[in-house]
Design an enzyme around this catalytic site. Structure first.
Site, PDB file in Angstrom:
ATOM      1  N   THR A 112     -20.023 -49.841  17.257  1.00  0.00           N
ATOM      2  CA  THR A 112     -20.651 -51.166  17.208  1.00  0.00           C
ATOM      3  C   THR A 112     -21.075 -51.505  15.782  1.00  0.00           C
ATOM      4  OG1 THR A 112     -21.413 -50.987  19.481  1.00  0.00           O
ATOM      5  CG2 THR A 112     -22.575 -52.568  18.095  1.00  0.00           C
ATOM      6  N   ALA A 114     -19.973 -49.816  12.975  1.00  0.00           N
ATOM      7  CA  ALA A 114     -18.797 -49.708  12.102  1.00  0.00           C
ATOM      8  C   ALA A 114     -18.001 -51.008  12.094  1.00  0.00           C
ATOM      9  CB  ALA A 114     -17.916 -48.548  12.553  1.00  0.00           C
ATOM     10  N   ARG A 115     -17.932 -51.695  13.228  1.00  0.00           N
ATOM     11  CA  ARG A 115     -17.196 -52.951  13.317  1.00  0.00           C
ATOM     12  C   ARG A 115     -17.875 -54.076  12.541  1.00  0.00           C
ATOM     13  NH1 ARG A 115     -14.104 -52.602  18.776  1.00  0.00           N
ATOM     14  NH2 ARG A 115     -14.359 -50.387  19.171  1.00  0.00           N
ATOM     15  N   GLU A 136     -28.341 -42.040   6.929  1.00  0.00           N
ATOM     16  CA  GLU A 136     -28.062 -42.972   5.837  1.00  0.00           C
ATOM     17  C   GLU A 136     -27.095 -44.040   6.344  1.00  0.00           C
ATOM     18  OE1 GLU A 136     -25.570 -44.513   2.544  1.00  0.00           O
ATOM     19  OE2 GLU A 136     -24.922 -42.787   3.695  1.00  0.00           O
ATOM     20  N   GLN A 179     -37.820 -30.660   9.066  1.00  0.00           N
ATOM     21  CA  GLN A 179     -38.211 -31.946   8.497  1.00  0.00           C
ATOM     22  C   GLN A 179     -38.614 -32.938   9.574  1.00  0.00           C
ATOM     23  OE1 GLN A 179     -34.675 -33.130   6.327  1.00  0.00           O
ATOM     24  NE2 GLN A 179     -33.828 -34.231   8.050  1.00  0.00           N
TER      25      GLN A 179
END
Length: 187
Positions: A112, A114-115, A136, A179
Protein backbone atom coordinates in the site's frame (compact mmCIF):
# COMPACT_ATOMS: atom_id res chain seq x y z
CA UNK A 1 15.99 -22.14 6.43
CA UNK A 2 12.25 -22.19 6.09
CA UNK A 3 9.79 -19.31 6.09
CA UNK A 4 7.32 -19.61 8.93
CA UNK A 5 3.53 -19.61 8.63
CA UNK A 6 0.80 -17.89 10.59
CA UNK A 7 0.48 -20.97 12.84
CA UNK A 8 4.14 -20.77 13.86
CA UNK A 9 3.90 -17.00 14.40
CA UNK A 10 0.87 -17.43 16.70
CA UNK A 11 2.69 -20.18 18.63
CA UNK A 12 5.80 -18.00 19.08
CA UNK A 13 3.72 -14.97 20.06
CA UNK A 14 2.24 -17.02 22.91
CA UNK A 15 5.85 -17.44 24.10
CA UNK A 16 6.36 -13.64 24.06
CA UNK A 17 8.01 -13.11 20.67
CA UNK A 18 5.70 -10.19 19.75
CA UNK A 19 3.95 -7.91 22.25
CA UNK A 20 1.34 -6.60 21.83
CA UNK A 21 0.19 -9.29 19.42
CA UNK A 22 -2.81 -9.49 17.08
CA UNK A 23 -3.60 -13.08 16.03
CA UNK A 24 -5.71 -12.05 13.04
CA UNK A 25 -5.48 -9.30 10.47
CA UNK A 26 -7.14 -6.04 11.55
CA UNK A 27 -8.52 -4.02 8.63
CA UNK A 28 -11.12 -1.84 10.34
CA UNK A 29 -11.24 0.21 13.50
CA UNK A 30 -14.19 2.25 14.74
CA UNK A 31 -16.12 1.40 11.55
CA UNK A 32 -13.47 2.89 9.26
CA UNK A 33 -10.97 1.16 7.00
CA UNK A 34 -7.33 1.23 8.05
CA UNK A 35 -4.07 -0.09 6.61
CA UNK A 36 -4.03 -3.67 7.91
CA UNK A 37 -1.85 -5.00 10.71
CA UNK A 38 -1.53 -8.30 12.58
CA UNK A 39 -0.85 -11.87 11.50
CA UNK A 40 -0.86 -12.61 7.77
CA UNK A 41 -0.33 -15.92 5.97
CA UNK A 42 3.47 -15.93 6.26
CA UNK A 43 4.31 -12.83 8.26
CA UNK A 44 3.27 -10.19 10.72
CA UNK A 45 2.28 -6.63 9.78
CA UNK A 46 3.53 -4.13 12.37
CA UNK A 47 2.26 -0.69 13.32
CA UNK A 48 4.27 2.41 14.10
CA UNK A 49 3.86 4.59 17.15
CA UNK A 50 2.88 8.27 17.16
CA UNK A 51 6.46 9.48 17.67
CA UNK A 52 8.30 10.46 14.49
CA UNK A 53 11.63 12.01 13.63
CA UNK A 54 11.44 13.82 10.28
CA UNK A 55 14.70 14.55 8.49
CA UNK A 56 15.35 18.22 7.78
CA UNK A 57 18.27 20.01 6.21
CA UNK A 58 17.60 23.23 8.09
CA UNK A 59 21.09 23.15 9.68
CA UNK A 60 22.89 21.98 6.50
CA UNK A 61 24.34 19.03 8.43
CA UNK A 62 26.18 16.15 6.84
CA UNK A 63 24.60 12.76 7.49
CA UNK A 64 27.32 10.73 9.23
CA UNK A 65 26.47 7.35 10.82
CA UNK A 66 29.62 7.60 13.03
CA UNK A 67 28.72 11.04 14.35
CA UNK A 68 25.03 11.59 13.83
CA UNK A 69 23.71 15.10 14.49
CA UNK A 70 20.33 14.76 16.21
CA UNK A 71 19.45 18.32 15.15
CA UNK A 72 18.98 16.87 11.64
CA UNK A 73 15.51 15.78 12.77
CA UNK A 74 12.33 17.50 13.82
CA UNK A 75 10.46 15.52 16.49
CA UNK A 76 6.69 15.29 16.23
CA UNK A 77 4.01 13.31 18.02
CA UNK A 78 0.93 12.78 15.90
CA UNK A 79 -1.40 10.18 14.40
CA UNK A 80 -0.08 11.23 10.96
CA UNK A 81 3.44 11.98 9.78
CA UNK A 82 3.88 14.04 6.62
CA UNK A 83 7.25 13.30 5.05
CA UNK A 84 8.62 16.10 2.85
CA UNK A 85 9.40 15.31 -0.81
CA UNK A 86 12.61 13.32 -1.34
CA UNK A 87 13.17 13.03 2.41
CA UNK A 88 12.66 10.44 5.12
CA UNK A 89 11.30 9.89 8.61
CA UNK A 90 12.02 7.48 11.45
CA UNK A 91 9.42 5.81 13.62
CA UNK A 92 9.26 2.91 16.03
CA UNK A 93 7.06 -0.15 16.01
CA UNK A 94 4.36 -0.43 18.64
CA UNK A 95 5.29 -4.10 18.86
CA UNK A 96 8.26 -5.23 20.95
CA UNK A 97 10.10 -8.25 19.51
CA UNK A 98 12.10 -11.05 21.14
CA UNK A 99 13.57 -13.01 18.24
CA UNK A 100 14.30 -16.71 18.99
CA UNK A 101 17.89 -17.96 18.80
CA UNK A 102 17.33 -19.91 15.57
CA UNK A 103 15.29 -17.29 13.68
CA UNK A 104 16.21 -14.45 11.31
CA UNK A 105 13.49 -11.87 10.72
CA UNK A 106 13.35 -9.54 7.73
CA UNK A 107 11.36 -6.29 7.76
CA UNK A 108 9.85 -5.29 4.41
CA UNK A 109 7.52 -2.53 3.26
CA UNK A 110 3.80 -2.94 2.68
CA UNK A 111 2.58 -2.67 -0.90
CA UNK A 112 0.00 0.00 0.00
CA UNK A 113 2.80 2.42 0.87
CA UNK A 114 5.15 1.21 -1.90
CA UNK A 115 2.47 2.03 -4.48
CA UNK A 116 2.60 5.62 -3.20
CA UNK A 117 6.39 5.89 -3.51
CA UNK A 118 6.98 5.38 0.22
CA UNK A 119 9.69 2.82 0.82
CA UNK A 120 10.48 1.07 4.11
CA UNK A 121 14.15 0.21 4.42
CA UNK A 122 14.71 -3.57 4.39
CA UNK A 123 16.11 -4.45 7.83
CA UNK A 124 17.13 -7.74 9.48
CA UNK A 125 16.25 -8.64 13.06
CA UNK A 126 19.01 -11.05 14.05
CA UNK A 127 18.70 -14.15 16.25
CA UNK A 128 18.18 -13.19 19.93
CA UNK A 129 17.73 -9.49 19.16
CA UNK A 130 14.98 -7.79 21.12
CA UNK A 131 13.40 -4.36 21.16
CA UNK A 132 11.13 -1.99 19.29
CA UNK A 133 12.14 -1.84 15.63
CA UNK A 134 13.23 1.59 14.38
CA UNK A 135 11.70 1.97 10.91
CA UNK A 136 12.91 4.27 8.15
CA UNK A 137 10.38 5.58 5.61
CA UNK A 138 11.75 7.18 2.43
CA UNK A 139 9.49 9.43 0.41
CA UNK A 140 10.77 8.94 -3.14
CA UNK A 141 8.21 11.30 -4.66
CA UNK A 142 8.28 15.03 -5.38
CA UNK A 143 5.16 15.47 -3.21
CA UNK A 144 4.60 15.29 0.57
CA UNK A 145 3.62 11.78 1.71
CA UNK A 146 1.67 10.54 4.76
CA UNK A 147 2.41 7.70 7.19
CA UNK A 148 -0.35 6.68 9.61
CA UNK A 149 0.46 5.77 13.21
CA UNK A 150 -1.35 2.82 14.82
CA UNK A 151 -1.92 1.23 11.40
CA UNK A 152 0.09 -1.29 9.39
CA UNK A 153 3.34 0.08 7.97
CA UNK A 154 5.67 -2.89 7.38
CA UNK A 155 5.70 -6.68 7.31
CA UNK A 156 7.99 -9.02 9.24
CA UNK A 157 8.95 -12.35 7.68
CA UNK A 158 10.40 -15.09 9.90
CA UNK A 159 13.00 -17.61 8.70
CA UNK A 160 13.89 -20.49 10.99
CA UNK A 161 17.16 -22.38 10.67
CA UNK A 162 17.61 -26.04 11.49
CA UNK A 163 20.43 -25.04 13.87
CA UNK A 164 21.41 -22.20 16.17
CA UNK A 165 23.94 -19.69 14.83
CA UNK A 166 27.40 -19.69 16.46
CA UNK A 167 27.09 -16.11 17.77
CA UNK A 168 23.70 -14.41 18.20
CA UNK A 169 23.05 -10.68 18.45
CA UNK A 170 22.68 -11.08 22.22
CA UNK A 171 25.94 -13.09 22.46
CA UNK A 172 27.92 -10.31 20.78
CA UNK A 173 26.30 -7.59 22.91
CA UNK A 174 24.79 -5.76 19.93
CA UNK A 175 24.49 -1.99 20.40
CA UNK A 176 20.76 -1.86 19.60
CA UNK A 177 19.78 -4.68 21.99
CA UNK A 178 16.69 -3.77 24.05
CA UNK A 179 16.06 -0.48 22.26
CA UNK A 180 12.81 1.32 22.92
CA UNK A 181 11.30 4.10 20.85
CA UNK A 182 13.00 5.67 17.83
CA UNK A 183 16.72 4.94 18.14
CA UNK A 184 19.26 6.98 16.16
CA UNK A 185 22.48 5.51 14.71
CA UNK A 186 25.14 4.58 17.27
CA UNK A 187 28.86 4.51 16.38
Amino acid sequence: MTIKSDRWIIEQARKGMIEPFESGQVRERDDRKIISYGTSSYGYDVRCSTQFKIFTNIHSATVDPKSFDESSFINIESDVCVIPPNSFALASTIEYFKIPEDVLTICLGKSTYARCGIIVNVTPLEPEWEGHVTLEFSNTTSLPAKIYANEGVAQMLFFQSDERCLVSYKDRGGKYQGQTGVTLPKP
